[in-house]
Design a protein around this motif. Structure first.
Motif, PDB file in Angstrom:
ATOM      1  N   ILE A 111       6.095   8.534   2.552  1.00  0.00           N
ATOM      2  CA  ILE A 111       4.867   9.246   2.162  1.00  0.00           C
ATOM      3  C   ILE A 111       4.504  10.304   3.200  1.00  0.00           C
ATOM      4  CG2 ILE A 111       2.364   8.986   1.844  1.00  0.00           C
ATOM      5  CD1 ILE A 111       2.934   6.306   0.488  1.00  0.00           C
ATOM      6  N   LEU A 156      -1.991   2.839   5.072  1.00  0.00           N
ATOM      7  CA  LEU A 156      -0.538   2.720   5.204  1.00  0.00           C
ATOM      8  C   LEU A 156      -0.176   1.814   6.376  1.00  0.00           C
ATOM      9  CD1 LEU A 156       0.549   6.419   4.578  1.00  0.00           C
ATOM     10  CD2 LEU A 156       0.653   4.502   2.989  1.00  0.00           C
ATOM     11  N   THR A 197       1.662   5.703  -4.647  1.00  0.00           N
ATOM     12  CA  THR A 197       1.443   7.104  -4.274  1.00  0.00           C
ATOM     13  C   THR A 197       2.601   7.990  -4.728  1.00  0.00           C
ATOM     14  OG1 THR A 197       0.167   6.426  -2.353  1.00  0.00           O
ATOM     15  CG2 THR A 197       1.019   8.663  -2.329  1.00  0.00           C
ATOM     16  N   LEU A 198       3.815   7.537  -4.483  1.00  0.00           N
ATOM     17  CA  LEU A 198       4.969   8.347  -4.902  1.00  0.00           C
ATOM     18  C   LEU A 198       5.947   7.540  -5.757  1.00  0.00           C
ATOM     19  CD1 LEU A 198       5.665  10.403  -1.648  1.00  0.00           C
ATOM     20  CD2 LEU A 198       4.655  11.202  -3.770  1.00  0.00           C
ATOM     21  N   SER A 199       5.520   6.387  -6.214  1.00  0.00           N
ATOM     22  CA  SER A 199       6.363   5.596  -7.097  1.00  0.00           C
ATOM     23  C   SER A 199       5.447   4.684  -7.915  1.00  0.00           C
ATOM     24  CB  SER A 199       7.375   4.783  -6.286  1.00  0.00           C
ATOM     25  OG  SER A 199       8.261   4.105  -7.138  1.00  0.00           O
ATOM     26  N   HIS A 249       0.848  -1.195   0.000  1.00  0.00           N
ATOM     27  CA  HIS A 249       0.000   0.000   0.000  1.00  0.00           C
ATOM     28  C   HIS A 249       0.883   1.244   0.000  1.00  0.00           C
ATOM     29  CE1 HIS A 249      -3.672  -2.186   0.499  1.00  0.00           C
ATOM     30  NE2 HIS A 249      -3.232  -2.807   1.574  1.00  0.00           N
ATOM     31  N   GLY A 250       0.579   2.148  -0.879  1.00  0.00           N
ATOM     32  CA  GLY A 250       1.342   3.385  -0.939  1.00  0.00           C
ATOM     33  C   GLY A 250       2.439   3.365  -1.992  1.00  0.00           C
ATOM     34  N   LEU A 251       2.723   2.188  -2.551  1.00  0.00           N
ATOM     35  CA  LEU A 251       3.768   2.127  -3.585  1.00  0.00           C
ATOM     36  C   LEU A 251       3.407   3.011  -4.776  1.00  0.00           C
ATOM     37  CD1 LEU A 251       6.300   0.959  -4.927  1.00  0.00           C
ATOM     38  CD2 LEU A 251       5.004  -1.084  -5.514  1.00  0.00           C
ATOM     39  N   ALA A 310      10.631  12.490  -3.032  1.00  0.00           N
ATOM     40  CA  ALA A 310      10.251  11.879  -4.311  1.00  0.00           C
ATOM     41  C   ALA A 310      10.067  12.958  -5.362  1.00  0.00           C
ATOM     42  CB  ALA A 310       8.955  11.093  -4.130  1.00  0.00           C
ATOM     43  N   THR A 336      -3.211   8.846  -1.622  1.00  0.00           N
ATOM     44  CA  THR A 336      -2.696   8.929  -0.245  1.00  0.00           C
ATOM     45  C   THR A 336      -3.829   8.620   0.727  1.00  0.00           C
ATOM     46  OG1 THR A 336      -1.101  10.610  -0.928  1.00  0.00           O
ATOM     47  CG2 THR A 336      -1.494  10.407   1.433  1.00  0.00           C
ATOM     48  N   ILE A 375       8.001   2.828   2.980  1.00  0.00           N
ATOM     49  CA  ILE A 375       7.031   3.539   2.126  1.00  0.00           C
ATOM     50  C   ILE A 375       6.148   4.452   2.975  1.00  0.00           C
ATOM     51  CG2 ILE A 375       4.934   3.201   0.718  1.00  0.00           C
ATOM     52  CD1 ILE A 375       6.348   0.688  -0.471  1.00  0.00           C
ATOM     53  N   ALA A 389       6.428  14.586  -5.358  1.00  0.00           N
ATOM     54  CA  ALA A 389       6.206  15.464  -4.204  1.00  0.00           C
ATOM     55  C   ALA A 389       7.062  16.722  -4.335  1.00  0.00           C
ATOM     56  CB  ALA A 389       6.553  14.725  -2.918  1.00  0.00           C
ATOM     57  N   VAL A 419      10.233   6.550  -2.353  1.00  0.00           N
ATOM     58  CA  VAL A 419       9.706   5.190  -2.488  1.00  0.00           C
ATOM     59  C   VAL A 419      10.464   4.417  -3.572  1.00  0.00           C
ATOM     60  CG1 VAL A 419       7.655   3.828  -3.042  1.00  0.00           C
ATOM     61  CG2 VAL A 419       7.435   5.890  -1.658  1.00  0.00           C
TER      62      VAL A 419
END
Lengths: 82, 463
Positions: free
Chosen positions: B254, B421, A28-30, A24-26, B288, B416, B250, B291, B229
Motif C-alpha cells: 500500500i 496499517l 484498500t488495494l484488494s 487492515h488494508g486488505l 495493484a 487508506t 500488505i 493503483a 495485495v
C-alpha cells in the motif's frame, strides 16, 4: 486419517468480512471477496494463513457458522483424530 | 461426552465454495454487471437509441454558472444514473453477504463525492493545476480517511476491487480484440521478465541478506512483482504463511503503491514520455490494478492521450501479470511443501485445479467484452464507426467505466488509513524496496528503450 480439512475446523476462519477486519488494508488495494483468495483463511490455533485443504491433529469440529457462504448446517460434535 | 460423539463431525454441507463463486465472488459480479451494461448498450444502439442518458458526465466548464446550468439541465439523468448504480451494486453486494444498511449510505457518500470530483476534473483549468480526477479522488479520500474519522462500517461501500474489476470488464469493450492479440504477447514477455526479476530480487534479499522467513519473503516477492495485495494473499495461502506475514506485505504494498501513483505519472511528465510508453511502464511497475489505473489515467490526462495510456497499462498489468496469479501461487505451494516444510503437513498437496480457482475471473469478462464489441463493430466502415458507432455505443460504455474508476480511486483513498496499517519492520521494508528499485528501473528500460518504439506506436488501433 479423518476426512475433514481445515474448512470444517473450529480454528479456521475464512469469512471474508472477518478477513478484511483481521488484515487492515486488505480492502484498500484488494478484497477478501476476490477469486484469487479462493477459500483461504486464518488458522487461529497455529497462527497461519492457509488454503483449507490441510489436516492436522488439532482439528476441532464446531457448530460455529463460519463457512464462506454462511450456509453450514448439520450436526456438529467434537472430533478427535487421536 | 462419550467417545462416539467425540469421533463424529457431521458437516456434509461444508465444502469449498467451488462454483458457488459465480454469485459469491466479486470477480463474477463484475462480469455479470458489465455484460448487462454492454448488452443493454448494444440493444439500445440497434434499436435506434443509446445508453447515453444513463452515462451522463459533467461537461467541460469554465465558470461555476456553466457547471450549475449543466446540473440544472441534467439532474434527472444524474438521479437515474445514481439509482442504477445503487441498485446493481446493492443487490449484488447483498447476495455476496454485505449488510445493505451499511452499504447503501456508504455508496451514497461515494457517489456524491464522485460527482464533485468528476466536476473538478471537467474544469477547463483542471489540467493546468494537475487536478486529474484520479489524483483528486485519491487525495480527497486520503484526507477524509486520515483526518476525518468516518465510521468503520462505511468501508462496506468502499469496494475498491469490485469497482475496478467492473471498470476493467467495461474497458474490454473499448479495446479492440485485435489489439489484445497483437500486443498481448509483447506485454506478457516484458511483464514476465520483470516480474520474475523483481520477485527473485525481493526473495533473495529477504532470505539471504536479511535472513527473513522464506514464507514472508514469498509474500513480499509476490506483492512486489505479481499483483500487489492480491498476489500477496494468493501466495500467502499457498505457502502457509504466518498470520502476520500478509500484514507486513500488505502495508508495504500500500505504501509503495500510493507513492507510485504520484511518482510514476510526474516522472513520466518530466521525461515527456509517450502515453503508451508511460502506460506500459506503470503496468510493469505499479503493484495493484486499482493503483495502476489511477496512475495511468492520471498521466493519460496529463499527456492528452488518456485512452492510449490506459490501454498500454491494461495490456501490461491485466494480460501480462494478473492472469498468472494462480500459477505463481501453485509454484510457491510446490516450493513450500518440498523445500520449506518437507512434507510436515498432511493433505495439502497442491493440484493444478488451484490455478483455476485462484484465477482472477474478471479477466475472462475483459476478453469477452472486447471480443463482443469487436465483432459488433467489425462490419462498419471507419467513417461510420467514428460518426455513429463510437458516439452512440462505445462512448457511453466508456463513460460508465470512468464512473466505476472514480468510485474506485476515491475508495482507495477512503480505505487508506496509515495509522491502521501494521508496522512492516526495517528488514522487510529494505528487501521490498530493493525489489521496487529493480522493478522501476527494469520497467523503464523495457518500456522506454527496448520496446519504446513499440509502445508508442502500437496502441492507436481504433476498432
Amino acid at each position: 486419517m479423518n476426512q475433514y480439512t481445515c474448512l470444517h475446523c473450529k480454528y479456521f476462519r475464512n469469512d471474508p468480512k472477518f478477513l478484511e477486519e483481521f488484515y487492515h488494508g486488505l480492502n484498500t488495494l484488494s478484497s477478501a471477496w476476490g477469486c484469487v483468495r479462493g477459500d483461504a483463511g486464518v488458522c487461529i490455533k497455529h497462527g497461519v494463513y492457509l488454503f483449507p485443504r490441510g489436516k492436522c491433529s488439532d482439528f476441532l469440529c464446531t457448530r460455529e457458522n463460519k463457512n464462506i457462504d454462511n450456509q453450514i448446517s448439520g450436526t456438529y460434535n467434537v472430533y478427535s483424530i487421536s | 461426552m462419550n467417545e462416539n460423539q467425540k469421533n463424529v463431525c457431521e458437516v456434509p454441507e461444508v465444502k469449498p465454495s467451488g462454483w458457488k463463486e459465480l454469485y459469491l465472488k466479486e470477480d463474477w459480479w463484475a462480469i455479470w454487471l458489465s455484460m448487462g451494461i454492454i448488452f443493454a448498450a448494444i440493444f439500445l444502439y440497434f434499436s435506434g437509441g443509446s445508453l447515453k442518458p444513463l452515462a451522463v458526465t459533467p461537461a467541460k466548464w469554465s465558470s461555476l454558472d456553466q457547471l450549475f446550468h449543466h446540473f440544472a439541465l441534467n439532474y434527472k439523468l444524474y438521479f437515474l444514473q445514481f439509482f442504477f448504480w445503487l441498485i446493481v451494486f446493492s443487490l449484488s453486494s447483498k447476495i455476496m453477504g454485505f449488510n445493505l444498511s451499511e452499504f447503501v449510505p456508504s455508496f451514497i457518500f461515494v457517489y456524491v463525492i464522485s460527482v464533485i470530483i468528476f466536476s473538478i476534473g471537467a474544469w477547463e483549468k483542471a489540467h493546468h493545476y494537475n487536478l486529474e480526477p484520479p489524483l483528486v479522488a485519491l487525495a480527497i479520500g486520503m484526507i477524509i480517511a486520515n483526518f476525518i474519522k468516518l465510521p468503520k462500517w462505511m468501508d462496506t461501500g468502499f469496494r475498491v476491487e469490485y469497482f475496478i474489476k467492473t471498470g476493467i470488464v467495461l474497458l474490454g469493450a473499448t479495446l479492440p480484440f485485435t489489439l489484445i492479440i497483437y500486443a498481448g504477447p509483447v506485454a506478457m514477455l516484458q511483464a514476465t521478465i520483470i516480474s520474475v526479476s523483481t520477485c527473485l530480487t525481493v526473495y533473495f534479499a529477504a532470505t539471504r541478506l536479511f535472513k527473513l522467513d522464506p514464507r514472508l519473503a514469498a509474500c513480499l516477492g509476490a506483492g512486489a512483482s505479481v499483483c500487489g495485495v492480491s498476489g500477496t494473499i494468493a501466495v500467502a495461502g499457498a505457502v502457509r504463511a504466518k498470520k502476520e506475514h500478509p500484514c507486513i506485505a500488505i502495508t508495504l504494498v500500500i505504501v509503495w503503491a500510493i507513492v507510485m501513483i504520484f511518482f510514476l505519472p510526474f516522472i513520466s511528465k518530466i521525461l515527456h514520455l509517450h502515453a503508451g510508453v508511460a502506460g506500459a511502464w506503470i503496468g510493469t511497475s505499479e503493484f495493484a490494478d486499482a493503483a495502476g489505473f489511477a496512475a495511468a489515467q492520471a498521466y493519460g490526462l496529463m499527456a492528452g492521450m488518456e485512452e492510449i495510456a490506459v490501454r498500454a497499462f491494461t495490456l501490461m498489468k491485466v494480460i501480462g501479470r494478473d492472469i498468472w496469479i494462480g500459477l505463481w501461487a501453485f509454484a510457491f505451494a510446490v516450493i513450500s511443501i518440498t523445500k520449506w516444510e518437507k512434507g510436515d503437513r498432511l493433505g495439502q498437496k497442491p493440484t493444478l485445479k488451484e490455478v483455476w480457482w485462484r484465477f482472477p475471473k474478471f479477466v475472462l469478462g475483459f476478453f469477452l467484452a472486447s471480443l463482443i464489441i469487436t465483432v459488433v463493430v467489425h462490419s462498419y466502415s471507419m467513417n461510420e464507426y467514428l460518426h455513429t458507432v463510437k458516439p452512440n455505443l462505445i462512448n457511453p460504455i466508456k463513460a460508465m467505466r470512468t464512473w466505476t474508476f472514480i468510485f474506485c480511486f476515491l475508495s482507495i483513498g477512503l480505505t487508506t488509513r496509515f495509522r491502521e496499517l501494521a508496522s512492516a519492520g526495517n528488514k522487510p521494508f529494505k528487501a521490498f524496496t530493493m525489489g521496487v528499485i529493480v522493478n522501476v528501473i527494469l520497467g523503464f528500460i523495457f518500456s522506454a528503450i527496448i520496446f519504446g518504439n513499440y509502445w508508442s506506436t502500437a496502441l492507436g488501433v481504433l476498432k
